[in-house]
Scaffold this motif. Structure first.
Motif, mmCIF file in Angstrom:
data_model
loop_
_atom_site.group_PDB
_atom_site.id
_atom_site.type_symbol
_atom_site.label_atom_id
_atom_site.label_comp_id
_atom_site.label_asym_id
_atom_site.label_seq_id
_atom_site.Cartn_x
_atom_site.Cartn_y
_atom_site.Cartn_z
ATOM 1 N N UNK A 98 1.055 -1.478 0.211
ATOM 2 C CA UNK A 98 0.221 0.055 -0.034
ATOM 3 C C UNK A 98 0.886 0.940 0.272
ATOM 4 N N UNK A 99 2.300 1.017 1.177
ATOM 5 C CA UNK A 99 2.682 1.972 0.367
ATOM 6 C C UNK A 99 3.274 2.625 -1.004
ATOM 7 N N UNK A 100 3.474 1.803 -1.042
ATOM 8 C CA UNK A 100 4.764 2.134 -2.399
ATOM 9 C C UNK A 100 3.448 2.510 -3.237
ATOM 10 N N UNK A 101 1.856 2.177 -3.256
ATOM 11 C CA UNK A 101 1.288 2.133 -3.863
ATOM 12 C C UNK A 101 0.870 3.364 -4.491
ATOM 13 N N UNK A 102 1.395 3.835 -2.745
ATOM 14 C CA UNK A 102 0.412 5.632 -2.508
ATOM 15 C C UNK A 102 1.903 6.236 -3.500
ATOM 16 N N UNK A 103 3.382 5.961 -2.854
ATOM 17 C CA UNK A 103 3.895 6.224 -3.043
ATOM 18 C C UNK A 103 4.617 6.552 -4.641
ATOM 19 N N UNK A 104 3.516 5.365 -5.691
ATOM 20 C CA UNK A 104 3.124 6.130 -6.836
ATOM 21 C C UNK A 104 2.421 6.769 -7.760
ATOM 22 N N UNK A 105 1.380 7.010 -6.965
ATOM 23 C CA UNK A 105 0.589 7.659 -7.129
ATOM 24 C C UNK A 105 0.765 8.859 -6.930
ATOM 25 N N UNK A 106 1.733 9.343 -5.739
ATOM 26 C CA UNK A 106 1.661 11.322 -5.841
ATOM 27 C C UNK A 106 2.744 10.726 -6.581
ATOM 28 N N UNK A 107 3.926 10.016 -7.055
ATOM 29 C CA UNK A 107 4.672 10.534 -8.205
ATOM 30 C C UNK A 107 3.945 10.826 -9.412
ATOM 31 N N UNK A 108 3.172 10.427 -9.744
ATOM 32 C CA UNK A 108 1.728 10.609 -11.087
ATOM 33 C C UNK A 108 1.773 11.822 -11.069
ATOM 34 N N UNK A 151 2.517 14.384 -9.174
ATOM 35 C CA UNK A 151 3.321 15.376 -9.424
ATOM 36 C C UNK A 151 3.603 15.701 -10.713
ATOM 37 N N UNK A 152 3.986 14.232 -11.171
ATOM 38 C CA UNK A 152 4.605 15.102 -12.664
ATOM 39 C C UNK A 152 3.677 15.632 -13.453
ATOM 40 N N UNK A 153 2.685 14.651 -13.112
ATOM 41 C CA UNK A 153 0.967 15.489 -13.532
ATOM 42 C C UNK A 153 0.987 17.202 -14.037
ATOM 43 N N UNK A 154 0.856 17.550 -12.600
ATOM 44 C CA UNK A 154 0.505 18.338 -12.441
ATOM 45 C C UNK A 154 1.723 19.492 -12.547
ATOM 46 N N UNK A 155 3.383 19.046 -12.620
ATOM 47 C CA UNK A 155 4.302 19.627 -12.623
ATOM 48 C C UNK A 155 4.521 19.817 -14.626
ATOM 49 N N UNK A 156 4.235 18.738 -15.107
ATOM 50 C CA UNK A 156 4.190 19.661 -16.747
ATOM 51 C C UNK A 156 2.983 19.718 -16.818
ATOM 52 N N UNK A 157 2.052 19.915 -16.778
ATOM 53 C CA UNK A 157 0.817 20.309 -17.690
ATOM 54 C C UNK A 157 0.866 22.036 -16.813
ATOM 55 N N UNK A 158 2.031 22.068 -15.654
ATOM 56 C CA UNK A 158 2.327 23.516 -15.022
ATOM 57 C C UNK A 158 2.880 24.154 -16.101
ATOM 58 N N UNK A 159 4.569 23.541 -16.516
ATOM 59 C CA UNK A 159 5.407 23.923 -17.244
ATOM 60 C C UNK A 159 4.462 24.389 -18.634
#
Length: 117
Positions: free
Chosen positions: A61-71, A73-81
């Motif tokens: 569950x911890x790994x899945x939560x980290x993967x979701x948070x990474x995705x 964060x990446x989506x928000x960062x790329x979209x904002x950029x």
């Protein structure tokens, strides 16, 4: 009053298994203590699988939560950029024409190139 045998713990920690087994055969109190310790050990072995399964499930569950948070964060960062990039806002569209002023040349009030005499 009888003296209770207190050798079980000492033999269990400091002696070889053969000495402990020999003493257990001779002493009734130590035999009872050994039976209790064996029952506790079997209960711990039984619970161990459940404990490790829960621990593994927590890690998944911890790994899945980290993967979701990474995705996220990446989506928000790329979209904002992409939305805030000045180079993307200055792109030409079909039908647009460039003037001399847009290209950075010096022009006069009529939009014609200025030439020094």
């Amino acid at each position: 009053m009888e003296n209770k045998c207190s050798k079980y713990e000492e033999l269990f920690i400091n002696s070889s298994g053969e000495e402990l087994e020999k003493h257990i055969l001779e002493c009734e109190e130590c035999k009872k203590e050994h039976d209790v310790q064996q029952k506790v050990s079997s209960l711990l072995d039984e619970v161990k699988l459940y404990y490790y399964a829960k621990r593994k499930q927590r890690m998944v569950r911890l790994r899945a939560a980290c993967a979701v948070m990474f995705l996220v964060f990446s989506l928000v960062s790329v979209t904002g950029w992409a939305l805030n990039d000045d180079d993307l806002m200055d792109t030409l569209k079909y039908g647009d024409t460039l003037s001399a002023e847009d290209l950075g040349f010096p022009v006069d009030s009529d939009g014609l190139l200025m030439v020094d005499e």
